[in-house]
Design a protein around this motif. Structure first.
Motif, short mmCIF file in Angstrom:
data_model
loop_
_atom_site.label_atom_id
_atom_site.label_comp_id
_atom_site.label_asym_id
_atom_site.label_seq_id
_atom_site.Cartn_x
_atom_site.Cartn_y
_atom_site.Cartn_z
N VAL A 137 0.88 -1.19 0.25
CA VAL A 137 0.08 0.01 -0.09
C VAL A 137 0.98 1.28 0.00
N TYR A 138 0.73 1.93 -1.07
CA TYR A 138 1.46 3.34 -1.01
C TYR A 138 0.40 4.62 -1.25
N LYS A 139 0.94 5.62 -0.78
CA LYS A 139 0.39 7.10 -0.99
C LYS A 139 0.70 7.44 -2.47
N GLN A 140 -0.52 8.10 -2.85
CA GLN A 140 -0.12 8.70 -4.17
C GLN A 140 0.08 10.11 -3.91
N LYS A 141 0.73 10.95 -5.01
CA LYS A 141 0.88 12.35 -4.93
C LYS A 141 -0.26 13.13 -4.87
N GLN A 142 -1.44 12.56 -5.33
CA GLN A 142 -2.75 13.26 -5.37
C GLN A 142 -3.24 12.81 -3.68
N ALA A 143 -3.50 14.24 -3.03
CA ALA A 143 -3.93 13.99 -1.79
C ALA A 143 -5.33 12.91 -1.53
N GLY A 144 -5.07 12.37 -0.40
CA GLY A 144 -6.13 11.46 -0.12
C GLY A 144 -6.40 10.12 -0.91
#
Length: 335
Positions: A137-144
């Protein structure tokens, strides 16, 4: 058109192409279906159909295999659903030309046909990142938003799996599905509010976000089960081998093991930590499935190809050989 004087110097595959335009076969698919595979012209069936991604399999008469090209390895959930429905119902290679001409001649001919020159190679390696598999699981550069990488063991999917992947991509994400070169799947655009529920999906018990350190980096070509070129069975053997090794050993880092059934190298053994290329060998008077072992391949920054270090190990004798390599070269420990 190609004149007679020219065609006399062509090899048989080039003659096939000269006799009938490569795109013409697409318009004849319905005719072929009506005729049946046994009544088809053999050149159409065995060669020209390949030009549209359809391969006749002599080892299973009457059955074909289809290969599809996907731009950047990205599908929508609806496209995945269509593929699932299809699955549910259900040696003319560029490499030889390059081998014959060499890279310089091939490059010059491509430039000539394009009408422009290519830029020269970079003075230095511009890649500054190490190999990433995107599993987890990874955060995208797009918030949220998040993307989740699912491990698909040796890249094998069944129709039921494809329906489920299409469903969860639509329910939790934007319907987009991305395929990786390691035969895994990335589902992007999953919101923070839906992530926890997504991670409870039963499908993730089979397609893990945290597989074992050997399993997560395993790659395998189709193998002899479905490919005419393969000299050995790969996918089922690769899975069984990795499961056995993970039961016997512990690891501190991933080790990339790639299987390929023949020298065409669809499984890319030369870029793996340990690459296994199918071959045949003799043992006690019998011909057996075997592998040549490659080591030292690397992708990403300072990429280079591995080299063959051991030849013709019978597959039935392979597990202790791999176990020894993993302990001596990759820091594995016996349990």
């Amino acid at each position: 058109m190609t004149d007679t004087a020219t065609t006399t110097n062509l090899n048989k595959f080039e003659k096939f192409k000269a006799e009938k335009d490569g795109l013409a076969v697409r318009g004849e698919i319905e005719k072929f279906a009506a005729l049946g595979w046994e009544a088809m012209d053999e050149i159409d069936r065995d060669h020209r159909l390949k030009w549209v991604g359809v391969f006749f399999r002599p080892v299973t008469p009457g059955k074909f295999i289809m290969r599809l090209r996907m731009s950047n390895g990205i599908l929508t959930s609806s496209q995945m659903g269509v593929l699932a429905q299809v699955v549910h119902r259900q040696k003319s290679r560029l490499m030889w030309l390059i081998d014959q001409w060499g890279l310089e001649k091939f490059r010059a001919e491509v430039e000539n046909r394009l009408g422009k020159s290519f830029l020269p190679a970079a003075a230095k390696d511009e890649i500054d990142w190490e190999k990433r598999d995107h599993i987890g699981v990874y955060k995208q550069k797009q918030a949220g938003l998040n993307y989740v990488g699912l491990h698909i063991p040796v890249g094998r999917l069944y129709a039921e799996d494809m329906f489920e992947i299409a469903r969860i991509a639509q329910v939790y994400g934007s319907g987009e599905i991305r395929f990786t070169v390691e035969q895994n799947i990335v589902l992007p655009n999953i919101s923070d509010s839906r992530l926890a529920t997504f991670l409870t999906e039963p499908l993730l018990e089979r397609f893990s976000i945290d597989p074992g350190l050997l399993m997560r980096s395993l790659v395998s070509c189709t193998g002899a089960q479905f490919c005419n070129f393969a000299l050995i069975e790969t996918k089922n053997r690769a899975l069984a081998m990795i499961k056995a090794l993970e039961e016997d050993l512990t690891f501190t880092k991933p080790v990339r093991i790639h299987w390929t059934g023949c020298p065409n190298s669809c499984g890319q053994p030369q870029v793996a930590d340990i690459g296994l290329m199918g071959t045949k060998t003799r043992k006690n008077g019998k011909t057996l499935e075997a592998v040549d072992i490659y080591m030292g391949g690397k992708v990403g920054k300072n990429a280079h190809l591995g080299t063959c270090v051991i030849n013709s190990i019978p597959c039935e004798d392979l597990q202790p050989v791999l176990q020894d390599l993993l302990i001596k070269s990759f820091g594995a420990k016996p349990r």
